[in-house]
Design an enzyme around this catalytic site. Structure first.
Site, PDB file in Angstrom:
ATOM      1  N   ALA A 368       0.673  -1.308  -0.118  1.00  0.00           N
ATOM      2  CA  ALA A 368       0.080   0.182  -0.009  1.00  0.00           C
ATOM      3  C   ALA A 368       0.639   1.040   0.035  1.00  0.00           C
ATOM      4  O   ALA A 368       0.569   2.167  -0.634  1.00  0.00           O
ATOM      5  CB  ALA A 368      -0.917  -0.059   1.368  1.00  0.00           C
ATOM      6  N   ALA A 369       1.855   1.153   0.841  1.00  0.00           N
ATOM      7  CA  ALA A 369       2.914   2.348   0.800  1.00  0.00           C
ATOM      8  C   ALA A 369       4.232   1.894   1.665  1.00  0.00           C
ATOM      9  O   ALA A 369       4.181   0.711   2.115  1.00  0.00           O
ATOM     10  CB  ALA A 369       2.334   3.504   1.554  1.00  0.00           C
ATOM     11  N   MET A 370       5.050   2.827   1.156  1.00  0.00           N
ATOM     12  CA  MET A 370       6.610   2.510   2.189  1.00  0.00           C
ATOM     13  C   MET A 370       7.173   3.924   2.543  1.00  0.00           C
ATOM     14  O   MET A 370       6.901   4.975   2.044  1.00  0.00           O
ATOM     15  CB  MET A 370       7.376   2.221   1.077  1.00  0.00           C
ATOM     16  N   GLU A 371       7.250   3.793   3.943  1.00  0.00           N
ATOM     17  CA  GLU A 371       7.570   4.895   4.751  1.00  0.00           C
ATOM     18  C   GLU A 371       9.085   5.594   4.347  1.00  0.00           C
ATOM     19  O   GLU A 371       9.694   6.375   5.548  1.00  0.00           O
ATOM     20  CB  GLU A 371       7.473   4.851   6.322  1.00  0.00           C
ATOM     21  N   HIS A 404      -0.505   5.864   9.113  1.00  0.00           N
ATOM     22  CA  HIS A 404       0.519   5.007   9.307  1.00  0.00           C
ATOM     23  C   HIS A 404       1.925   5.297   8.793  1.00  0.00           C
ATOM     24  O   HIS A 404       3.056   5.161   9.661  1.00  0.00           O
ATOM     25  CB  HIS A 404       0.002   3.602   8.627  1.00  0.00           C
ATOM     26  N   GLU A 405       2.006   5.768   7.547  1.00  0.00           N
ATOM     27  CA  GLU A 405       3.238   5.936   7.143  1.00  0.00           C
ATOM     28  C   GLU A 405       4.111   7.303   7.635  1.00  0.00           C
ATOM     29  O   GLU A 405       5.186   7.488   7.968  1.00  0.00           O
ATOM     30  CB  GLU A 405       3.145   6.449   5.644  1.00  0.00           C
ATOM     31  N   HIS A 408       5.601   6.244  11.067  1.00  0.00           N
ATOM     32  CA  HIS A 408       6.799   5.722  10.527  1.00  0.00           C
ATOM     33  C   HIS A 408       7.962   6.427  10.598  1.00  0.00           C
ATOM     34  O   HIS A 408       9.241   6.109  10.826  1.00  0.00           O
ATOM     35  CB  HIS A 408       6.946   4.910   9.399  1.00  0.00           C
ATOM     36  N   GLU A 427       6.083  -1.782  12.964  1.00  0.00           N
ATOM     37  CA  GLU A 427       4.748  -1.907  12.205  1.00  0.00           C
ATOM     38  C   GLU A 427       3.618  -1.929  13.116  1.00  0.00           C
ATOM     39  O   GLU A 427       2.446  -1.566  12.904  1.00  0.00           O
ATOM     40  CB  GLU A 427       4.673  -3.214  11.405  1.00  0.00           C
TER      41      GLU A 427
END
Length: 990
Positions: A368-371, A404-405, A408, A427
């Site tokens: 979904a995404a990467m931080e 969420h991201e 992080h 996480e």
């Protein structure tokens, strides 16, 4: 830059060969003249011998270097012939590259990375200069490299500062561990700095890992971009590096590329220039803070952006396709990101560390995404919002991904787990703060106290109640094991345990402990014991002596969770204000219990109540298998309620009399019990019955109160449980008994709530609507249409017919997915073709998603087969949506056999495409198999695992256990379940 490559052997340790030779010559005493004539021939011969020796030595050195180059590139996974022969004793006995982990003798301090990116042929070339610190004396430098063509223009490494050079004896890849090995002629010295220079070439891959490429269409023109995805172990695909999280270093990145593109990285561009020769752009990015390799990121694209700025001066930009930016699709995410940076800084009392934060929306991404620190990457569906067509559910999901991201940037980027066994440290926190942060943005949504229960706690307990589950902290040794820790146990169980701990500690102490943890380990790494230590210190500062580590190790180092059974004490000698509490490991398959010795330290909150009042809750610590505790005065009409508001990570069971009292309470005055506990009672009852702890009629009798339920959360908990039963029962002969019972519970509340209006200016504006009311209305419509309410079907068909005839979509955004799916399932093939056409013509990513899912709802097996084949073999369905298509076809009772057959036939293709992104592969396996529930399907699954089980990690064993549980439920409980449904409504509990 690398050092100039002088002739082989010309320099050793910074001194010329001629100087070394001069030092070795013995100075002789002067001879008399008469001896000169006598020895002329001897002297001449001696000189010729010396000259010959020098020439032979030089030739041997040149040949040996060429031999090393050939032998070092041996492709058998080893190091070539010279390694196998072993010219050094220590190489024969010490071969650190054969270990799965880096040896730790040297550590990187700084990377100077220079890349030239060729988008015309999707390749890149690079040079990296790594400043190393020697920790222990060693002749070996072992680092990671995967799929890189390494070039070595130099034969030395530099000793800094000004310490000369050290000769490289040889170098070779070790593909088995994705490592590259440099062997030196002599040892590096501890506490000294060295510089290693490496050049390399590689392809910009299309498999969504490492440095990969993607594309999109703008005005019928195909445009390309390239972006990185390094987590967890794919930085090594882009440059040679120490690709483990503990090896933090700073990075200076330079990108050179065609001027039609823009380049981005973690830090802002420090300087840029245009080449006079070819017109290419060279961007030098500012030096990063200390960070792990897997958070390094860059992108080369022709996106545009919108930006904002925080009060503290942090620039936030959202980059996306030019048409998405011009339409304002990124504005919502940009707005909440600005607010979230301020929220986290206030909550953690730690400032955001970088001068900017870019959000990049890409068409394809494995997650979904990467931080990535300062450059977070999102798949478009998780960050672009078209307010006119997006539902409140879609907006909520998008909001939580962004929350969420951003979390992080502290938990993960600033403080990173030492190793992947504790990936939940980042996480789990980010997933927990999805709900805390969303509550900050939209307090009326009440996410942490309500939606967390159904979406996190209830969902992960389904997985963690299987014998194939695993501890949240699990050993990770091989690179192939790392992807497997990124599962819902790490995310959702991690979040649930953190929430439980926060409630035990209380908000102020919890925040104090987190602040100390972040400040103590910022720009560094931490393990779970570091967190426990800081939280325990916070507790002691207020005089509460609780050893957090001792408590939490039970929850993190053991798999599963307990079922806590509470009953009034039956012993006559004890007063009636005592209760007996027992704990045991909860498993769906009780007969396959693998360890009866598991015990937990359970923070059990208990309340007692009756028809009109509830006493204040009390906290009881349960450490033994069975304990007796005093709570309060009780009589035969007093009920017990455990795990108040479901803050604990466990299920609660009661004696049958207490269940009866709780059910009576719900039927007469449900508001006495909190909304969180009403949802919890529903979820616990259905799952306890499914696992055989309770008679099948108890959960069914319990939800008989739902016609009086006015809150969304209990309805949501009930619908999740009912859909689980629907999967088990929808092919049984007596299915109508079940569906009629569900419709009976739904009917009155559904008709009372009605359908949403779609007046001017209301489209998708969840911020002005009552979220809870809107979600309850949606839940009731979904239940009514799914289980066959005729009025619901007529309304959906009317909406679709109006859309087709007027070509104007008047369907309220919040229920479009329900209406589309219902219409496609009930109407003819022309409707399917209409939805297919709209799917291709829509530019709104949220709309495309639900249109595609609606196509899987058809009862026409020909159309379902067509969709399956098109999804995998054409460009008509985006690659990241293929898995969802297969899963949703499997959810359709008419498509279940098709999806299962298609999954088996195309497994090799699917596994080759998605296998390395194990999270996606696990989603596919569980999504396709969770609906299987017959002996024949179970045998087919066993045969498939036996023939093709390699490559899915733990997903296939878990799927097997779930299907075995489905079959077992039919064998043991289906008859009792239907017997209860046949009873008249006034039947007794049982």
């Amino acid at each position: 830059m690398g050092l100039n490559d002088s002739s082989p052997g010309a320099m050793r340790n910074g001194r010329g060969l001629s100087d070394q030779w001069a030092d070795s010559v013995v100075v002789r005493p002067r001879t008399t003249e008469r001896h000169i004539t006598v020895h002329k021939r001897l002297v001449l011969g001696f000189a010729l011998s010396i000259l010959t020796l020098i020439i032979v030595t030089a030739v041997a050195v040149v040949l040996s270097i060429r031999f090393e180059e050939c032998g070092g590139r041996d492709r058998d996974g080893g190091a070539g012939e010279s390694e196998r022969n072993g010219d050094k004793a220590d190489e024969e006995t010490v071969q650190p590259w054969r270990n799965s982990r880096l040896p730790g003798s040297v550590r990187p301090r700084h990377y100077d990375l220079r890349l030239a990116v060729y988008m015309d042929n999707f390749t890149f070339s690079g040079e990296v200069s790594i400043e190393l610190e020697c920790i222990n004396a060693t002749r070996f430098i072992v680092l990671h490299a995967d799929r890189l063509e390494v070039r070595w223009p130099v034969r030395e490494i530099c000793a800094e500062p000004g310490g000369g050079v050290m000769r490289i004896h040889r170098h070779f890849p070790f593909p088995a561990n994705q490592m590259y090995v440099v062997v030196l002629h002599r040892e590096l010295k501890p506490m000294r700095l060295y510089r290693l220079n490496v050049s390399f070439d590689a392809a910009i891959e299309d498999e969504l890992l490492g440095f990969f490429r993607s594309s999109y269409t703008l005005q019928r023109e195909r445009r390309y971009l390239a972006v990185t995805q390094f987590s967890p172990i794919h930085a090594r695909k882009a440059f040679p590096c120490f690709d483990e999280p503990v090896y933090k270093a700073t990075f200076s990145l330079t990108l050179r590329h065609d001027p039609q593109y823009t380049s981005l990285s973690n830090m802002p561009v420090e300087s840029g220039s245009l080449s006079d020769e070819d017109g290419w752009v060279t961007n030098h990015f500012a030096r990063t803070p200390r960070m792990s390799t897997y958070y390094l990121a860059w992108a080369v694209c022709n996106f545009t952006y919108r930006e904002t700025q925080t009060d503290s001066g942090v620039t936030i930009r959202l980059y996306a396709r030019p048409d998405a930016i011009s339409s304002g699709a990124g504005d919502y995410a940009l707005h909440i990101t600005k607010r979230l940076l301020g929220f986290y800084q206030d909550y953690f009392k730690v400032q955001y560390s970088l001068p900017k934060l870019d959000l990049l929306a890409v068409p394809k991404h494995p997650y979904a995404a990467m931080e990535n620190w300062g450059l977070s990457v999102f798949v478009e569906q998780k960050i672009l919002l078209d307010a006119d067509v997006s539902s409140s559910s879609y907006q909520m999901e998008l909001t939580m991904v962004v929350v969420h991201e951003i979390c992080h940037q502290w938990f993960g980027d600033l403080v990173t787990p030492v190793w992947w066994e504790d990936v939940w440290l980042k996480e789990g926190f980010a997933h927990f703060f999805e709900y805390v942060g969303t509550d900050f943005l939209f307090p009326k949504w009440n996410m942490e106290k309500q939606r967390f229960l159904t979406d996190v706690l209830h969902e992960v307990m389904l997985l963690d109640g299987l014998s194939s589950s695993h501890p949240i902290s699990q050993e990770v040794e091989q690179a192939t094991d790392i992807d497997r820790v990124f599962d819902w146990i790490a995310y959702k169980k991690g979040a649930a345990l953190i929430r439980m701990l926060a409630n035990v500690m209380g908000q102020p102490l919890f925040q104090k402990g987190l602040n100390d943890y972040l400040l103590s380990h910022m720009y560094s790494n931490a393990a779970r014991d570091d967190l426990w230590s800081k939280l325990s210190q916070a507790m002691r500062s207020e005089g509460r002596d609780i050893d957090i580590g001792e408590m939490m190790d039970r929850w993190t180092l053991q798999m599963g969770y307990p079922v806590v059974t509470i009953s009034k004490n039956q012993l006559e000698q004890l007063p009636t204000h005592y209760i007996t509490v027992s704990q045991e490991h909860f498993l769906y398959g009780q007969e396959v219990k693998i360890n009866n010795s598991l015990q937990w330290q359970v923070p059990l909150t208990v309340a007692v109540g009756n028809t009109s009042t509830v006493c204040s809750e009390s906290l009881i610590w349960i450490s033994n298998r069975t304990e007796t505790h005093r709570v309060g005065q009780m009589d035969e009409n007093t009920w017990l309620l455990g795990n108040i508001n479901q803050t604990g990570y466990f299920r609660v069971n009661y004696d049958l009399q207490n269940w009866k009292l709780l059910i009576q309470q719900l039927h007469t005055n449900p508001q006495i019990i909190s909304v969180g506990n009403r949802a919890g009672l529903i979820d616990d009852a259905f799952n306890l019955a499914r696992a055989g702890y309770l008679p099948q009629g108890i959960p069914l009798q319990l939800i008989g109160y739902l016609p009086e339920e006015t809150s969304f959360l209990p309805w949501h908990a009930a619908s999740r449980a009912l859909y689980q039963l629907d999967k088990l029962l929808d092919r049984t002969d007596e299915y109508s008994l079940f569906s009629d019972y569900v419709l009976k519970q739904v009917a009155s509340r559904y008709h009372q709530m009605g359908w949403p209006t779609n007046g001017p200016g209301t489209e998708g504006n969840v911020l002005q609507a009552s979220y809870q009311t809107e979600e309850l209305q949606r839940e009731l419509i979904m239940l009514a249409c799914s289980f066959g309410n005729k009025q619901c079907h007529r309304q959906a068909v009317a909406y679709i017919s109006d859309w087709i005839s007027s070509n104007k979509n008047r369907i309220p955004p919040n229920i479009r997915d329900i209406v589309y799916c219902t219409g496609v399932s009930l109407m003819d093939e022309d409707v399917w073709e209409f939805i297919w056409m709209k799917f291709h013509s829509s530019n709104a990513v949220s709309e495309k998603k639900i249109l595609l899912e609606a196509l899987t709802c058809s009862d026409n097996t020909f159309l379902l087969n067509r969709l399956l084949n098109l999804s995998l073999t054409s460009d008509l369905v985006p690659e990241q949506d293929v898995i969802d298509v297969i899963i949703h076809v499997g959810r359709n009772p008419q498509g279940r056999n098709l999806a299962w057959k298609y999954f088996r036939e195309k497994w090799d293709v699917l596994n080759a495409r998605y296998g390395e992104a194990l999270f996606m592969n696990s989603k596919l396996v569980s999504g396709v198999t969770e609906f299987l529930n017959t002996e024949r399907e179970l045998n087919e699954l066993k045969e498939f695992i036996q023939s093709s089980g390699v490559g899915a990690g733990p997903a296939l064993p878990r799927a097997l256990e779930i299907v075995e549980g489905n079959v077992r439920w039919h064998r043991l409980h289906r008859r009792q379940f239907y017997q209860w449904l046949r009873k008249p409504p006034s039947s007794a509990l049982g």
